[in-house]
Scaffold this motif. Sequence first.
Motif, short mmCIF file in Angstrom:
data_model
loop_
_atom_site.label_atom_id
_atom_site.label_comp_id
_atom_site.label_asym_id
_atom_site.label_seq_id
_atom_site.Cartn_x
_atom_site.Cartn_y
_atom_site.Cartn_z
N PHE A 68 6.42 6.61 15.56
CA PHE A 68 6.56 6.50 14.11
C PHE A 68 5.49 7.35 13.42
O PHE A 68 5.78 8.12 12.50
CB PHE A 68 6.43 5.04 13.68
CG PHE A 68 6.57 4.82 12.21
CD1 PHE A 68 7.81 4.57 11.65
CD2 PHE A 68 5.46 4.84 11.38
CE1 PHE A 68 7.95 4.36 10.28
CE2 PHE A 68 5.58 4.65 10.02
CZ PHE A 68 6.83 4.40 9.46
N GLU A 69 4.26 7.23 13.89
CA GLU A 69 3.16 7.99 13.30
C GLU A 69 3.37 9.50 13.51
O GLU A 69 3.11 10.30 12.60
CB GLU A 69 1.82 7.56 13.90
CG GLU A 69 0.65 8.27 13.26
CD GLU A 69 -0.68 7.76 13.75
OE1 GLU A 69 -1.56 7.53 12.92
OE2 GLU A 69 -0.85 7.59 14.99
N ALA B 173 6.37 3.12 20.46
CA ALA B 173 7.19 3.21 19.25
C ALA B 173 6.31 3.43 18.02
O ALA B 173 6.65 4.22 17.13
CB ALA B 173 8.02 1.94 19.07
N ALA B 174 5.16 2.73 17.97
CA ALA B 174 4.25 2.90 16.84
C ALA B 174 3.69 4.31 16.79
O ALA B 174 3.60 4.92 15.72
CB ALA B 174 3.11 1.88 16.94
N VAL C 246 1.45 -0.19 12.38
CA VAL C 246 2.84 -0.41 12.78
C VAL C 246 2.89 -1.31 14.01
O VAL C 246 3.72 -2.23 14.09
CB VAL C 246 3.55 0.94 13.05
CG1 VAL C 246 4.91 0.73 13.68
CG2 VAL C 246 3.67 1.74 11.76
N PRO D 74 11.49 8.35 10.12
CA PRO D 74 10.46 7.66 10.91
C PRO D 74 10.91 6.30 11.42
O PRO D 74 10.46 5.85 12.47
CB PRO D 74 9.29 7.51 9.94
CG PRO D 74 9.51 8.52 8.88
CD PRO D 74 11.00 8.72 8.80
N LEU D 75 11.81 5.64 10.70
CA LEU D 75 12.25 4.32 11.14
C LEU D 75 13.05 4.37 12.42
O LEU D 75 13.14 3.37 13.13
CB LEU D 75 13.05 3.65 10.03
CG LEU D 75 12.25 3.28 8.78
CD1 LEU D 75 13.16 2.67 7.73
CD2 LEU D 75 11.11 2.35 9.11
N ASN D 76 13.62 5.52 12.76
CA ASN D 76 14.33 5.64 14.03
C ASN D 76 13.40 5.42 15.21
O ASN D 76 13.84 5.01 16.28
CB ASN D 76 15.01 7.01 14.15
CG ASN D 76 16.23 7.12 13.26
OD1 ASN D 76 16.80 6.12 12.84
ND2 ASN D 76 16.60 8.34 12.95
N ALA D 77 12.12 5.68 15.02
CA ALA D 77 11.15 5.52 16.11
C ALA D 77 10.91 4.05 16.45
O ALA D 77 10.49 3.74 17.56
CB ALA D 77 9.82 6.18 15.75
N VAL D 78 11.16 3.14 15.52
CA VAL D 78 10.89 1.72 15.76
C VAL D 78 12.15 0.87 15.86
O VAL D 78 12.06 -0.31 16.14
CB VAL D 78 9.94 1.14 14.69
CG1 VAL D 78 8.57 1.76 14.80
CG2 VAL D 78 10.49 1.28 13.29
N ARG D 79 13.32 1.45 15.65
CA ARG D 79 14.56 0.69 15.77
C ARG D 79 14.85 0.40 17.23
O ARG D 79 14.76 1.27 18.08
CB ARG D 79 15.73 1.48 15.17
CG ARG D 79 15.75 1.43 13.68
CD ARG D 79 17.06 1.94 13.13
NE ARG D 79 16.99 1.92 11.69
CZ ARG D 79 16.85 2.99 10.92
NH1 ARG D 79 16.81 4.18 11.46
NH2 ARG D 79 16.77 2.88 9.62
#
Length: 103
Positions: A36-37, A32-33, A91, A14-19
Motif C-alpha cells: 500500500f505504501e 500488504a501494508a 496501515v 492503493p486499496l488493491n494492495a490491502v484487499r
Amino acid sequence: MIQSIAPATSQPDPLNAVRGVDTTSKSAVRDAAEGFEAVFLNTMLQNMFTGLNEGGTWGGGTGSDAWQKLLIDEYARTISKAGGIGLADSVERELLALQEGGR
C-alpha cells in the motif's frame, strides 16, 4: 462481451494492495501494508516528475516514459522496504485492529 480497457496512464489503486489480505498472517499483513505504501509513494513520485522537460535522467528517446515509470516504481518499493514514510506501520496497525475486531 466488450470490456473497457483502462488507459496506460492511470494510477494504480492503493486499496488493491490491502484487499483480500489474510489477516491471520502477520507477514502477509506487513507485506500488504508495505505494498500500500509503495503504491502511494509511486503516485507521489510520478507526480513529482510530471511536466519535466525531455532530457536529463530519462533522455528523450523511444521508451523513455516506460523506463521512467519502471524506475519510479522501483524507487517506491525500495523506499517502502527500507522503512518508508511510516504509512505502512499505520496501515499494518489498522489491518491488525480490524482482525481483532472481527473475532
